[in-house]
Design a protein around this motif. Structure first.
Motif, mmCIF file in Angstrom:
data_model
loop_
_atom_site.group_PDB
_atom_site.id
_atom_site.type_symbol
_atom_site.label_atom_id
_atom_site.label_comp_id
_atom_site.label_asym_id
_atom_site.label_seq_id
_atom_site.Cartn_x
_atom_site.Cartn_y
_atom_site.Cartn_z
ATOM 1 N N ALA A 1 -14.696 1.967 -1.620
ATOM 2 C CA ALA A 1 -13.968 0.890 -0.957
ATOM 3 C C ALA A 1 -13.561 1.300 0.460
ATOM 4 O O ALA A 1 -13.561 0.474 1.385
ATOM 5 C CB ALA A 1 -12.735 0.508 -1.776
ATOM 6 N N ARG A 2 -13.209 2.578 0.648
ATOM 7 C CA ARG A 2 -12.881 3.065 1.985
ATOM 8 C C ARG A 2 -14.090 2.915 2.918
ATOM 9 O O ARG A 2 -13.945 2.545 4.077
ATOM 10 C CB ARG A 2 -12.466 4.537 1.923
ATOM 11 C CG ARG A 2 -11.019 4.781 1.569
ATOM 12 C CD ARG A 2 -10.715 6.280 1.578
ATOM 13 N NE ARG A 2 -9.290 6.523 1.479
ATOM 14 C CZ ARG A 2 -8.457 6.580 2.512
ATOM 15 N NH1 ARG A 2 -8.933 6.409 3.737
ATOM 16 N NH2 ARG A 2 -7.175 6.821 2.344
ATOM 17 N N THR A 3 -15.262 3.220 2.412
ATOM 18 C CA THR A 3 -16.473 3.122 3.225
ATOM 19 C C THR A 3 -16.741 1.674 3.623
ATOM 20 O O THR A 3 -17.032 1.379 4.792
ATOM 21 C CB THR A 3 -17.673 3.698 2.464
ATOM 22 O OG1 THR A 3 -17.422 5.075 2.152
ATOM 23 C CG2 THR A 3 -18.947 3.595 3.277
ATOM 24 N N VAL A 4 -16.622 0.771 2.668
ATOM 25 C CA VAL A 4 -16.842 -0.647 2.952
ATOM 26 C C VAL A 4 -15.845 -1.135 3.995
ATOM 27 O O VAL A 4 -16.192 -1.829 4.953
ATOM 28 C CB VAL A 4 -16.730 -1.478 1.657
ATOM 29 C CG1 VAL A 4 -16.710 -2.977 1.979
ATOM 30 C CG2 VAL A 4 -17.883 -1.152 0.718
ATOM 31 N N SER B 1 0.846 -1.193 0.000
ATOM 32 C CA SER B 1 0.000 0.000 0.000
ATOM 33 C C SER B 1 0.882 1.244 0.000
ATOM 34 O O SER B 1 1.890 1.304 0.711
ATOM 35 C CB SER B 1 -0.905 -0.009 1.229
ATOM 36 O OG SER B 1 -1.655 1.180 1.315
ATOM 37 N N LEU B 2 0.523 2.236 -0.787
ATOM 38 C CA LEU B 2 1.259 3.491 -0.814
ATOM 39 C C LEU B 2 0.331 4.616 -1.248
ATOM 40 O O LEU B 2 -0.796 4.378 -1.701
ATOM 41 C CB LEU B 2 2.473 3.399 -1.744
ATOM 42 C CG LEU B 2 2.225 2.951 -3.195
ATOM 43 C CD1 LEU B 2 1.996 4.156 -4.086
ATOM 44 C CD2 LEU B 2 3.391 2.137 -3.702
ATOM 45 N N TYR C 1 -6.936 -4.524 13.886
ATOM 46 C CA TYR C 1 -8.197 -4.166 13.242
ATOM 47 C C TYR C 1 -7.965 -3.381 11.945
ATOM 48 O O TYR C 1 -8.784 -2.568 11.549
ATOM 49 C CB TYR C 1 -9.062 -3.341 14.200
ATOM 50 C CG TYR C 1 -9.463 -4.119 15.436
ATOM 51 C CD1 TYR C 1 -10.475 -5.076 15.380
ATOM 52 C CD2 TYR C 1 -8.818 -3.907 16.652
ATOM 53 C CE1 TYR C 1 -10.839 -5.793 16.509
ATOM 54 C CE2 TYR C 1 -9.179 -4.614 17.784
ATOM 55 C CZ TYR C 1 -10.184 -5.557 17.709
ATOM 56 O OH TYR C 1 -10.545 -6.271 18.830
ATOM 57 N N ARG C 2 -6.852 -3.648 11.316
ATOM 58 C CA ARG C 2 -6.567 -2.996 10.035
ATOM 59 C C ARG C 2 -6.925 -3.946 8.904
ATOM 60 O O ARG C 2 -6.482 -5.098 8.895
ATOM 61 C CB ARG C 2 -5.091 -2.599 9.945
ATOM 62 C CG ARG C 2 -4.772 -1.847 8.653
ATOM 63 C CD ARG C 2 -3.356 -1.288 8.647
ATOM 64 N NE ARG C 2 -3.122 -0.469 7.479
ATOM 65 C CZ ARG C 2 -2.034 0.243 7.291
ATOM 66 N NH1 ARG C 2 -1.069 0.233 8.201
ATOM 67 N NH2 ARG C 2 -1.897 0.968 6.204
ATOM 68 N N LEU C 3 -7.704 -3.466 7.958
ATOM 69 C CA LEU C 3 -8.114 -4.265 6.815
ATOM 70 C C LEU C 3 -7.664 -3.586 5.522
ATOM 71 O O LEU C 3 -7.598 -2.353 5.451
ATOM 72 C CB LEU C 3 -9.634 -4.425 6.780
ATOM 73 C CG LEU C 3 -10.269 -5.215 7.931
ATOM 74 C CD1 LEU C 3 -11.788 -5.186 7.796
ATOM 75 C CD2 LEU C 3 -9.758 -6.652 7.934
ATOM 76 N N PRO C 4 -7.365 -4.383 4.483
ATOM 77 C CA PRO C 4 -6.995 -3.785 3.193
ATOM 78 C C PRO C 4 -8.208 -3.176 2.511
ATOM 79 O O PRO C 4 -9.355 -3.492 2.842
ATOM 80 C CB PRO C 4 -6.462 -4.976 2.394
ATOM 81 C CG PRO C 4 -7.196 -6.155 2.966
ATOM 82 C CD PRO C 4 -7.356 -5.854 4.439
ATOM 83 N N LYS C 5 -7.945 -2.273 1.575
ATOM 84 C CA LYS C 5 -9.036 -1.719 0.779
ATOM 85 C C LYS C 5 -8.670 -1.842 -0.695
ATOM 86 O O LYS C 5 -7.532 -2.165 -1.045
ATOM 87 C CB LYS C 5 -9.315 -0.262 1.161
ATOM 88 C CG LYS C 5 -8.165 0.683 0.996
ATOM 89 C CD LYS C 5 -8.519 2.065 1.530
ATOM 90 C CE LYS C 5 -7.405 3.076 1.303
ATOM 91 N NZ LYS C 5 -6.136 2.695 1.919
ATOM 92 N N ASP C 6 -9.622 -1.596 -1.553
ATOM 93 C CA ASP C 6 -9.436 -1.775 -2.994
ATOM 94 C C ASP C 6 -8.815 -0.509 -3.586
ATOM 95 O O ASP C 6 -9.509 0.375 -4.079
ATOM 96 C CB ASP C 6 -10.791 -2.078 -3.649
ATOM 97 C CG ASP C 6 -10.634 -2.509 -5.094
ATOM 98 O OD1 ASP C 6 -9.494 -2.784 -5.512
ATOM 99 O OD2 ASP C 6 -11.659 -2.561 -5.804
ATOM 100 N N ASP C 7 -7.484 -0.417 -3.529
ATOM 101 C CA ASP C 7 -6.790 0.772 -3.993
ATOM 102 C C ASP C 7 -6.550 0.732 -5.502
ATOM 103 O O ASP C 7 -6.852 -0.252 -6.170
ATOM 104 C CB ASP C 7 -5.447 0.907 -3.266
ATOM 105 C CG ASP C 7 -5.606 1.124 -1.769
ATOM 106 O OD1 ASP C 7 -6.639 1.677 -1.366
ATOM 107 O OD2 ASP C 7 -4.701 0.737 -1.016
#
Length: 285
Positions: free
Chosen positions: A104-107, A79-80, A168-174
């Motif tokens: 994606a951030r909202t999800v 991630s960057l 509690y960190r999850l990836p997002k669709d960047d």
């Protein structure tokens, strides 16, 4: 273009995860003695018009965004963040991608809240949306809920590994970073790799990737940043010089979410003018 000193090219409003409104941000920038400030909210241009309308006399506003990206040259992908400046916000391919990343951030945010609640943490998604106040949802808004619940004392504490930093960190669709550089270019803008050497934030990319990114059209590296130590700053400056990239400095200001103030790091007049000369999307105001 001739400007004075005090050029801060990375600041956030409450259109994403800052605490100042866009109008408050530009006034605070002028009060801090800046002559140029860039509004670079996460994946959104929603604050541009308000900031422009409130811009004090003598302050130049650079309209931009900090774009959530990912490099797929490692597994898992890294991630960057990419700072895009002076691009046309109506360019459809870029606007569509920013819409997708915001969604994606909202999800992701709602899923993080679900995980916290499953572990008995007394926060709600509606509360987090309230802190976001219509802006792009980010982890700092969840941090506010954790502070309200008395579980942490500050945003920095909320970002520690036991909370939003890891557990509690999850990836997002960047957005793929090479695609992001291309789209910003097509929209008339320029790009700077945000805090590229900040190991304390997590994994970073190898220099070889930055070489590839420069060949693909990257314009600069954010060298002087609160999360870069002196050795990292020196390395970043050498790398920028070797690749013909603009070395920038900025605060990454978030209002009361972070302790760093506007103008904590700044960009040289020469570097700023190089960036402006390469852009043809929307002009500085």
């Amino acid at each position: 273009m001739t400007v004075g000193t005090g050029i801060d090219l990375h600041a956030h409003s409450n259109a994403s995860d800052g605490t100042d409104t866009p109008a408050e941000l530009v006034r605070a920038a002028a009060d801090a003695g800046l002559v140029v400030v860039a509004l670079t909210d996460h994946d959104t241009t929603a604050g541009w018009a308000t900031a422009a309308a409130a811009r004090p006399t003598g302050l130049t506003l650079i309209r931009g965004a900090e774009i959530s990206c990912r490099w797929h040259g490692a597994q898992p992908a890294v991630s960057l963040h990419l700072l895009g400046y002076l691009f046309d916000p109506t360019y459809p391919p870029l606007a569509d991608e920013l819409d997708r990343v915001r969604a994606a951030r909202t999800v992701r945010g709602e899923r993080i809240v679900d995980l916290l609640r499953a572990d008995g943490v007394d926060i709600t998604w509606d509360e987090v949306l309230g802190y976001a106040a219509g802006g792009t949802v980010g982890r700092p808004h969840i941090a506010q809920a954790l502070i309200r619940a008395g579980l942490v004392a500050s945003t920095d504490e909320a970002f520690r590994p036991q909370w939003l930093g890891q557990r509690y960190r999850l990836p997002k669709d960047d957005l793929d970073v090479f695609t992001a550089v291309r789209l910003v270019q097509e929209a008339g803008g320029v790009t700077v790799f945000a805090h590229p050497l900040a190991n304390r934030r997590g994994r970073t990319v190898p220099d070889s990737m930055i070489v590839e990114l420069a060949a693909a059209g990257l314009t600069g590296l954010e060298v002087d940043h609160v999360d870069h130590d002196p050795a990292e700053r020196a390395h970043g400056r050498r790398l920028a010089d070797d690749l013909g990239l603009v070395a920038t400095g900025s605060s990454d200001y978030h209002g009361s979410h972070k302790t760093v103030g506007l103008g904590a790091n700044t960009t040289s007049v020469a570097g700023y003018e190089q960036l402006i000369a390469k852009a043809h999307g929307v002009p500085p105001l």
